[in-house]
Structure formats: structure tokens, C-alpha cells
Design a protein around this motif. Structure first.
Motif, PDB file in Angstrom:
ATOM      1  N   ASP A 219      30.854 104.122  82.991  1.00 19.95           N
ATOM      2  CA  ASP A 219      29.829 104.638  83.345  1.00 19.95           C
ATOM      3  C   ASP A 219      29.475 104.243  84.885  1.00 19.95           C
TER       4      ASP A 219
ATOM      5  N   GLN B 247      25.346 101.513  88.899  1.00 21.93           N
ATOM      6  CA  GLN B 247      25.514 102.518  88.352  1.00 21.93           C
ATOM      7  C   GLN B 247      25.435 104.111  89.242  1.00 21.93           C
TER       8      GLN B 247
ATOM      9  N   THR C  94      29.451 100.100  80.218  1.00 25.95           N
ATOM     10  CA  THR C  94      28.949 100.479  81.065  1.00 25.95           C
ATOM     11  C   THR C  94      29.665 100.825  82.252  1.00 25.95           C
TER      12      THR C  94
ATOM     13  N   GLU D 111      33.217 108.045  78.457  1.00 29.26           N
ATOM     14  CA  GLU D 111      32.423 109.102  76.709  1.00 29.26           C
ATOM     15  C   GLU D 111      34.101 109.488  76.148  1.00 29.26           C
TER      16      GLU D 111
END
Length: 465
Positions: free
Chosen positions: A91, A144, A88, A171
Motif C-alpha cells: 500500500d 501511505q 503495508t 491486493e
């Protein structure tokens, strides 16, 4: 005399002797029994102690196994937590572009902590040689949701200069990492591959090996460059050979650079075959493969080869603006400076007549003791009320950097310039030339520097004080 013996007394003596011997035997038996009992007691004590020690050792072993199991469980939990955090992190990270060159980690931390959310880490990208900020930073948040608030701050000023906030390439990074992990075999070692580079005439006749290396090195490691020159004029004969260490990188360079426009000339790049024969004007027809490895495409039939390959198989063309921009970004990433390009999302810098390659001789005029650095600051973002020492800082920074290449007479920031000009005068032409080659096309505070020579008369007419 026999009558004088007392048989009763003799019998009494014998009885007493037998009784004494029996008593001695009984004493000995009692002593043996007592000793045996004591020995059995000691044996039982040792057995009890041994059993106790065994139980203690077993308890300690069980306790150590329990501790090891607990430690292993904690490590596994920590590894799972770290994996989740790594998954994570992309992100929760944003990229900051056009950051003020004097903004440090604390400035960035305080701004985004106040306006977006709790910041976990701040990393400002700096020049490895000078330690100066490149105007680029990465910010990692704890939550996030804070990244969404940070993206909304794009355009807000940090230390008096507006910044642009972009999402990180999470990504793409994950996809690349997954593709890398899916490969379980060792790739075969590649062989070197030599490329032919043609079209080095007219404005490119004075190109050097170092400039060719800057042009092609972004694609991979170069083993050597063979630049053919005229022995009388010392100018390039119009072609050169560039050998890459890996064939795949050479083919990538050929694909991108064949047909590339440089200083008004179109480069012709192909694979140089082993049976190539060199004449006075270059390789003979039929010995050069352009855009493929068949070896049948001659240099003069380049256009026919492109037509036969079709729109989707044109190996040596930059088909659209996106392909050309991608090449510019890759060339910029090598540290040699982009060729007329700019980072993604940045407006393109104006190109100047006289050279598209950083360090090309004669840029802006003949070499002299005076150079002009364009793009050292953005005039529209200068606020002397908030930063009254802005131009003094620019002057000090430029002078410190330029002194690495020779003695500096004077540094003068042009406060009225619309291009962010800083004029620098050196003691001799050699120092000015070294500085121009080193600083041209470099990036400073999110802007590309254009370094060009100018004349003494221009210095006298422009520089004041």
C-alpha cells in the motif's frame, strides 16, 4: 639394706611419674581437640564458600534466563513489526512507467521526495544482460499518504520525460500469497503433454523451431518442438508438435492459442494423442483433441466442437479484447517479445506487414546490411534545450548494443522521424541479421523496438552525413 630404702622418696617418684604421664595425656587431648576444632572450622568455611558459589551460580543462571527471555521478546516484537511492515508495504508502493532510460535512482528519489513525501526505497528494473533501464521503477514510501500524492504526479516529467504513476498490485499479491499459504499438501508431479499446432502455411511456411518456442514458451517449459518440413523445399508442411513438461501449462497454451491470428493465419492447437498417425499432410482425422481431452474432436470439426461447448466453455478461443490483451501481456513477460501487444495501459504499437513474431525472417524486406530500429525514442518528448546531447547519447547507446552482434559501419538517428527511427549499417549481412533477430520486439525506455531490414538505396536516400 631394706632399712636403707626411703619409701617416701619412692612414692614421690611414682607420683611424679603419674603426674607427668597425665600431663602428657592432657596435652595430647588438647591437641586433638584443637585439631578437631580447626577441622570443623575449615569444614564450615568450605560449606559457606560452597553455599556462596551456589548462590552465585543460581544468580548467573537467573540472569541468563532473563537475558534470553528479553532477547526472545525483542525478536518477537521485531517479527511482528516486520510482518506489519510487509503487510503495508504494497500500500506504500507505487509503480513508475515510461521512465527516461537515463534516469537513475537518485533522480527518482529526489523528484518524489520533493513532491510526494519521504521515500524509503527506489528500485529501477534493468535489463539483466545490458544493465540498462527498462523504463520501469518501484518506489516505496514511509507513509501511505505519500502514495496518494505520488499518484497525482502522473504525467509530470522526470529528467525531461513524462512518467505515468500507477498503484502497485498489493491486493492481488496478498490474495495470491494467502492462496499459496492455504495449500498444505504437495501437488502431484505433472506429466508431459504434447500439442498439435496446425495452420502453419502460406505466410507461416518459413517459421522456425526457435520462433515457435518464442510463441509458446511464455506458458511454460517446453521439452522439444517437432516441426515437420518438406524435404525438397525445406518449408513447413503446415503443422508441428510442441511438447510441454507440465500438462497444465500445455492446456493453458492450447486454451489461449487455439484460434489465435498470426500473420493472417489462424492457428489450430489441440492435444496430440498417443495413437496419432502421421501422413504426408498431417495427422489423420479423429486422432486430435481440440479444446478438450476426449480425443473425439477431429481437426475438421473444430467449428462444430466450439458451438457445442457453448459461449462459456470455448477452450480454444480468445473471446474478447480483454482475453487477447491478457495473452499479449503474458507473451511480453517471457522476454521473447509480445506478438503485436503492449504493456497494460500502453497504446498498441503498429504492426508491420511481413511478421508478427519477433525475428520472423524477411521482416520489412530481404536481409541486407542495413536495419532500421523503430521506436528508439519518442519524438514528442525530445527536448534538445534541456538535453542537447540526446541524439548523441542515442547513437552511442545503439552502437554499443549493436557491436555485440558484429562490426558496425555507422549509426544514424533520424531526428526528423515521427517513429523514433535509428538507422544502423553493418559490414556484412550476417551481423545485421543477428542484430535484427536480437533487438526486434524488445523494450527500451518503455517503448517497443521494431527492427526491420531496408535496402542500400533507402540508406543512401535517407541517411545524411
Amino acid at each position: 639394706m631394706a632399712d636403707d630404702l626411703d619409701f617416701d622418696a619412692v612414692e614421690q617418684l611414682l607420683d611424679n611419674a603419674e603426674k607427668a604421664a597425665g600431663a602428657d595425656r592432657r596435652d595430647d587431648d588438647r591437641k586433638r581437640d584443637k585439631k578437631d576444632r580447626r577441622s570443623r572450622s575449615r569444614s564450615r568455611g568450605r560449606e559457606r564458600r560452597d553455599r556462596s558459589r551456589s548462590k552465585s551460580r543460581e544468580a548467573r543462571r537467573i540472569e541468563k534466563e532473563r537475558e534470553r527471555e528479553e532477547q526472545r521478546r525483542r525478536e518477537e516484537e521485531e517479527e511482528r513489526r516486520r510482518q506489519v511492515e510487509d503487510a503495508t508495504r504494497g500500500d506504500r508502493t507505487v509503480m513508475i512507467v515510461c521512465l527516461h532510460h537515463k534516469a537513475d535512482e537518485r533522480d527518482v528519489y529526489e523528484f518524489f521526495s520533493t513532491n510526494a513525501g519521504k521515500v524509503r526505497d527506489v528500485q529501477i528494473i534493468r535489463d539483466a544482460r545490458t544493465g540498462r533501464s527498462k523504463g520501469l521503477a518501484y518506489i516505496e514510501f514511509y507513509l501511505q499518504e505519500a502514495t496518494l500524492k505520488a499518484l497525482a504526479l502522473s504525467g509530470q516529467p522526470v529528467k525531461g520525460q513524462a512518467v505515468r504513476v500507477q498503484p502497485s498490485q498489493a491486493e492481488k499479491n496478498r490474495a495470491a500469497q494467502a492462496a499459496k499459504q492455504s495449500i498444505h499438501y504437495t501437488a502431484p508431479r505433472e506429466t508431459p503433454l504434447r500439442l498439435y499446432v496446425g495452420g502453419l502455411t502460406d505466410s507461416l511456411a518459413n517459421i522456425s523451431e526457435e520462433e515457435l518456442k518464442k510463441l509458446f514458451s511464455p506458458f511454460g517449459e517446453i521439452e522439444f518442438i517437432d516441426l515437420h518440413r518438406d524435404p525438397y523445399t525445406n518449408k513447413c508442411k503446415g503443422f508441428a508438435f510442441v511438447q510441454f513438461k507440465n500438462a497444465s501449462e500445455a492446456r493453458e497454451a492450447m486454451t489461449a492459442m487455439n484460434g489465435f491470428q498470426l500473420a493472417g493465419k489462424e492457428l489450430k492447437v489441440g492435444i496430440a494423442t498417443s495413437d496419432m498417425q502421421l501422413g504426408e499432410s498431417g495427422p489423420m482425422s479423429g486422432s486430435l483433441a481440440i479444446g478438450n481431452t476426449s480425443g473425439v474432436g477431429a481437426l475438421d470439426s473444430l467449428d462444430d466442437g466450439r458451438a457445442q461447448q457453448g459461449p462459456d466453455q470455448s477452450m480454444g478461443l480468445l473471446r474478447d479484447h480483454g482475453d487477447r490483451l491478457a495473452l499479449m501481456q503474458k507473451l511480453q513477460g517471457s522476454g521473447g517479445g509480445p506478438l503485436g501487444g503492449a504493456p497494460a495501459g500502453m497504446p498498441p504499437r503498429p504492426s508491420f506487414a511481413g511478421g508478427l513474431l519477433g525475428g520472423l525472417s524477411g521482416m520489412g524486406g530481404p536481409p541486407s546490411t542495413v536495419i532500421v530500429l523503430h521506436g528508439m525514442f519518442n519524438p514528442s518528448q525530445v527536448n534538445l534545450q534541456n538535453d542537447p546531447e540526446f541524439f548523441n547519447d542515442i547513437e552511442a547507446d545503439v552502437e554499443q548494443e549493436c557491436r555485440k552482434y558484429g562490426s558496425v559501419v555507422k549509426v544514424w538517428p533520424d531526428q526528423q522521424s515521427t517513429r523514433g527511427d535509428v538507422w544502423v549499417r553493418f559490414v556484412d549481412v550476417t551481423s545485421a541479421t543477428n542484430c535484427q533477430r536480437a533487438l526486434d520486439r524488445r523494450w527500451f525506455a518503455g517503448q517497443q523496438i521494431i527492427a526491420e531490414f531496408t535496402s542500400e538505396s533507402a540508406w543512401a536516400a535517407t541517411v545524411r552525413g
